[in-house]
Write an enzyme that holds these catalytic residues in place. Sequence first.
Site, short mmCIF file in Angstrom:
data_model
loop_
_atom_site.label_atom_id
_atom_site.label_comp_id
_atom_site.label_asym_id
_atom_site.label_seq_id
_atom_site.Cartn_x
_atom_site.Cartn_y
_atom_site.Cartn_z
N LYS A 1 -15.45 -41.01 -20.19
CA LYS A 1 -15.30 -41.97 -21.95
C LYS A 1 -14.44 -43.05 -21.16
CE LYS A 1 -17.61 -38.90 -25.14
NZ LYS A 1 -17.07 -37.32 -24.86
N GLU B 1 -16.45 -44.73 -33.87
CA GLU B 1 -16.62 -43.72 -34.53
C GLU B 1 -16.40 -42.58 -33.13
OE1 GLU B 1 -18.70 -44.82 -32.15
OE2 GLU B 1 -19.28 -43.40 -31.11
N SER C 1 -17.64 -33.26 -16.64
CA SER C 1 -18.05 -34.93 -17.34
C SER C 1 -16.20 -34.71 -17.76
CB SER C 1 -18.40 -35.00 -18.39
OG SER C 1 -18.91 -33.69 -18.78
C1 LIG Z 1 -18.41 -36.72 -24.97
C2 LIG Z 1 -18.01 -35.60 -24.17
C3 LIG Z 1 -20.23 -35.47 -23.66
C4 LIG Z 1 -21.22 -36.17 -24.28
O1 LIG Z 1 -21.72 -37.01 -24.50
P1 LIG Z 1 -22.30 -38.20 -23.32
O2 LIG Z 1 -22.09 -39.35 -23.86
O3 LIG Z 1 -23.63 -37.51 -22.90
O4 LIG Z 1 -22.13 -37.33 -21.78
C5 LIG Z 1 -19.87 -34.91 -22.32
N1 LIG Z 1 -19.18 -34.38 -21.81
C6 LIG Z 1 -17.52 -34.55 -22.12
C7 LIG Z 1 -16.07 -34.36 -21.74
C8 LIG Z 1 -17.06 -35.19 -23.23
O5 LIG Z 1 -15.88 -35.87 -23.57
#
Ligand SMILES: *Cc1c(COP(=O)(O)O)cnc(C)c1O
Length: 389
Positions: free
Chosen positions: A90, A112, A377
């Site tokens: 993010k 948000e 992610s």
């Molecule tokens: C917020 C988040 C997501 C989901 O958000 P996307 O916009 O779909 O990527 C996925 N993995 C992690 C680690 C997150 O913090």
Amino acid sequence: MKLIEPNDLGYYGEFGGAFVPELLLPNILELQNQYLIIMYETDFQETFQQLLTDYVGRPTPLYYAANLSKHYNTQIFLKREDLNHTGAHKINNAIGQALLAKRLGKTKIIAETGAGQHGVATATACALLGLECTVYMGAVDIKRQQPNVQRMQMLGAKVVAANSGSKTLKDATNEAIRAWIQEPESHYIIGSVVGPHPYPDMVARFQSVISKEIKKQLLQKIGNENPDYVIACVGGGSNAIGAFYHFVENTNTKLIAVEAAGYGVDSGKTAATLLKGTKGILHGSLSYLMQTPDGQIVEPHSVSAGLDYPGIGPIHAHLFEQQRMQVAAVTDEEALKAGFFLSQIEGIIPALETAHALAYLNHQTWKPNEVVVINLSGRGDKDLNTYQL
Ligand SMILES: *Cc1c(COP(=O)(O)O)cnc(C)c1O
């Protein structure tokens, strides 16, 4: 026309657009007119790249997971977005948008957050760049994500509770939009590839650094920049689009988006928006969403707060309808198991969101010579309480 790029009005096929209240129109038009110009200025690019390198810690490694590969009898690479500053992808978008807001002359930021990851990333970018930061968060989420609330406050952000509706992410988003209408001199940093045009395209471009790096790293490691598969979890869809972006035009690479099935796709307690949703407008764009036949939002459910959203980005809706992207769903239970499995086989504790992408490995049989990239992610420290229930 490339599948990944919107037309001038922000449409991907029939999805997208900019459905905003009249009072927000000046802000949205300003962004629409300026975002590409600013993003591709040499000066902006240099500053952004420098921060990604020295502050965020990019490029993140593309790690050949030998133990996991052996277990599934295939070749698995993990793109380590968990090693970014603040622990997830993010921050790529938060820093990009905060820089862009400064170029637009804004001094205040609104955001948000659901689990608090986007809030922390935004509060971090604002601290770095000297911007005032207010983060809207559902009252229920404030209770269940205390450590992230404390992080945001320590970083100097103001955290405001959203007390409407289910008191979770969609309500926080509603409050943030309301605040933006009242303070048009601020910039709203949306945390995923959702919202009115140009947000989906802008966020996708900031996150596309993920697939740009994957290509370069694969070429170095295996002499071929295109894997057979790229797999990512989807909430709003930003980490998935980041990982897919530069592969979309190469149809030899299969793209797999993994949604949160919750208790099961047909259980009524799910967040599998593409598989169970219908077309409609939420938070400024037309896409799939979870709604009743008369258009009321159905509360989603996922064990992972980051996937617990009733909508999905318009780009995903388009890639799905064009059959350029496959969609799968993984239950809470499968995800929890996959989180433990990666921890114990590779020594990496993944975020619960990410664990959904990992669990997909059990949904298909793999060939020994196939190259599979999974977008890791985020890291799982924030989820220890849930993992240990
Ligand atoms: C917020 C988040 C997501 C989901 O958000 P996307 O916009 O779909 O990527 C996925 N993995 C992690 C680690 C997150 O913090």
